[in-house]
Enzyme design. Structure first.
Site, PDB file in Angstrom:
ATOM      1  CD  GLU A  20      -3.469  -5.975   3.875  1.00  0.00           C
ATOM      2  OE1 GLU A  20      -4.306  -5.182   4.357  1.00  0.00           O
ATOM      3  OE2 GLU A  20      -2.249  -5.759   3.902  1.00  0.00           O
ATOM      4  CD  GLU A  29      -2.760  -1.173   2.543  1.00  0.00           C
ATOM      5  OE1 GLU A  29      -2.547  -0.326   3.423  1.00  0.00           O
ATOM      6  OE2 GLU A  29      -3.661  -2.014   2.625  1.00  0.00           O
TER       7      GLU A  29
HETATM    8  O1  IFM Z   1      -3.292  -3.003   9.385  1.00  0.00           O
HETATM    9  C1  IFM Z   1      -3.455  -2.615   8.062  1.00  0.00           C
HETATM   10  C2  IFM Z   1      -2.325  -3.115   7.186  1.00  0.00           C
HETATM   11  O2  IFM Z   1      -1.075  -2.760   7.683  1.00  0.00           O
HETATM   12  C3  IFM Z   1      -2.474  -2.559   5.799  1.00  0.00           C
HETATM   13  N1  IFM Z   1      -3.800  -2.803   5.267  1.00  0.00           N
HETATM   14  C4  IFM Z   1      -4.919  -2.476   6.122  1.00  0.00           C
HETATM   15  C5  IFM Z   1      -4.752  -3.139   7.468  1.00  0.00           C
HETATM   16  C6  IFM Z   1      -5.970  -2.932   8.366  1.00  0.00           C
HETATM   17  O3  IFM Z   1      -6.241  -1.600   8.597  1.00  0.00           O
END
Ligand code: IFM
Length: 465
Positions: A364, A166
């Site tokens: 994710e 990200e």
């Molecule tokens: O905790 C974060 C992660 O580091 C990056 N993506 C979103 C997750 C949840 O907020």
């Protein structure tokens, strides 16, 4: 309805080094430890990232727990400040090398494929304070050298690498909206850090090819589709701009090797474009990635501005405003964030139609709850997170549909494996297949863990929703 996935599909979960390992024996603190020392009150319940899941000591137990719930793959990240002891000379820390070697081997012993990231928001504090982090080209070079060291040390066993997780988030948090260190609000620096991050990514990809590893390298992007309220041209344009700033800014250069011209024009007009060289542009253009990770949580709802933009500095919100869609569904356990599973399908279509259907996985997908809503251990010994299971299934239905229509998706990772520390929210929101007891670090399985075991075993599930 039977929902199935292609053979060899990756099933698992993701975390990051700093959110799970604990800071034990780490030579170089990151900006997170630095910021906590300065402003602990900015962190939920003032919980720092010192112990977190204690994976530094418990990785063997954790690898067993992964196998128990059917995980065949797992993403975490190396902590730059742990692996490199001296950030000026690039001397590695032998303790860290031993730790990561043991961790990787423990995963492989349990049949869990490790996917390793190089950077997950954890700029070493000394590089931020000395050079301004990715504001500086020196740090770009240092990152490329660190990447090469990682590939040389672990590339024999780790076959999938991600340069950044990200990458837009540290820009948003650190340089526009004040939720990451260094808490600046400066569009010129935001654009500079974005550009340098893209360059650092490209240099790491080239380093991977030079080392001659036999695996694959990519990047993990948080893609947030933009939806608008109607077909009015000005609202559609607002969605176009939001997509340009928040998705295409990294997606286009990292997948296609080029920056969207509209974005360049806007940034130039705003006088926030950094100086670049033809050589850098070639480095970016030729850094072809093998796959992409996509993180998805919530959609973005935007429309044309109905109010005057009143900040005295440039932000993307000059071009649109957010609104709440009245008929939408919301997650009461995550600040009423919108739930929109079809966004997964839309992301897949976008990748297929506009990004050459590059190989990707859902790196994710996370359903936030809190310990109260998840409740205590039930009579069956599990924690009841049925709310999470139902939503995960809904999202997977959309993904399966996209795959049946040709999406090139090879896996799904839940955020996260064991509830982990999450930046300024620390442990406010829980996401794991296992609950973490913050007092004892004990791991307690949730119903979603059992659900995941069945999902992975059957490579699918029966959808009754
Ligand atoms: O905790 C974060 C992660 O580091 C990056 N993506 C979103 C997750 C949840 O907020």
């Amino acid at each position: 309805m039977k929902v199935t996935f292609p053979e060899g599909f990756l099933w698992g979960a993701a975390t990051s080094g700093i959110q799970s390992e604990g800071g034990f024996e780490k030579s170089n603190p990151s900006i997170w430890e630095l910021w906590y020392d300065k402003e602990p009150e900015r962190f939920y319940q003032q919980i720092p990232c010192d112990v977190v899941c204690d994976t530094y000591h418990r990785y063997e137990e954790d690898a067993r727990l992964m196998a128990e719930i059917g995980m065949n793959s797992f993403r975490t990240s190396i902590q730059w400040g742990r692996l490199i002891k001296n950030l000026e000379t690039n001397e590695v820390d032998e303790k860290a090398v031993e730790f990561y070697n043991n961790y990787i081997d423990a995963l492989l012993d349990q049949g869990v494929e490790p996917i390793l990231g190089l950077y997950h928001f954890d700029m070493p504090a000394v590089l931020q304070e000395t050079y301004g982090g990715f504001e500086s080209k020196e740090v770009v070079e240092k990152f490329a050298q660190y990447a090469k060291i990682c590939f040389e040390l672990f590339g024999d066993r780790v076959k999938k690498w991600s340069t950044f997780n990200e990458p837009i988030v540290p820009v948003e948090g650190g340089y526009l909206y004040d939720f990451h260190y260094p808490n600046k609000k400066d569009a010129r620096l935001a654009v500079l850090v974005s550009y340098n991050t893209i360059l650092a990514h490209a240099k790491a990809v080239h380093a991977y090819r030079e080392v001659g590893c036999s695996g694959e390298i990519g990047v993990v992007l948080n893609l947030t589709p933009s939806y608008t309220c109607d077909d009015q041209p000005q609202n559609k344009l607002a969605a176009y701009y939001a997509d340009l700033f928040f998705n295409r800014s990294f997606l286009d250069p990292m997948v296609k090797g080029e920056f969207p011209q509209d974005l360049v024009d806007i940034l130039k007009a705003a006088n926030v474009l950094p100086t670049t060289t033809a050589e850098e542009m070639t480095t970016i253009k030729t850094a072809t990635i093998d796959f992409m990770g996509v993180n998805y949580y919530v959609p973005r709802r935007v429309r044309a501005r109905t109010t005057v933009y009143d900040l005295d500095y440039f932000t993307p919100e000059m071009f649109f405003e957010y609104y709440i869609e009245e008929n939408a569904r919301f997650n009461p356990f995550r600040d009423n964030n919108e739930i929109k599973p079809v966004a997964i399908y839309d992301i897949a279509q976008n990748i297929k139609e506009n990004y050459g259907n590059i190989k990707w996985y859902l790196s994710e997908i996370g359903i936030a709850m809190d310990v109260v809503s998840e409740g205590a251990v039930q009579a069956d010994g599990l924690i009841d997170d049925s709310f999470r299971i139902a939503l995960l299934e809904e999202h997977l239905v959309e993904l399966s549909k996209a795959i049946s229509e040709g999406a090139n998706c090879f896996g799904v990772h839940n955020w996260t494996f064991i509830d982990c520390w999450s930046w300024i929210n620390s442990f406010k929101r829980r996401y794991g297949f296992y609950r973490l007891d913050l007092e004892t670090q004990e791991r307690q399985m949730k119903k979603s863990g059992v659900w995941h075991r069945e999902l992975a075993k059957n490579n699918g599930f029966i959808y009754e929703g």
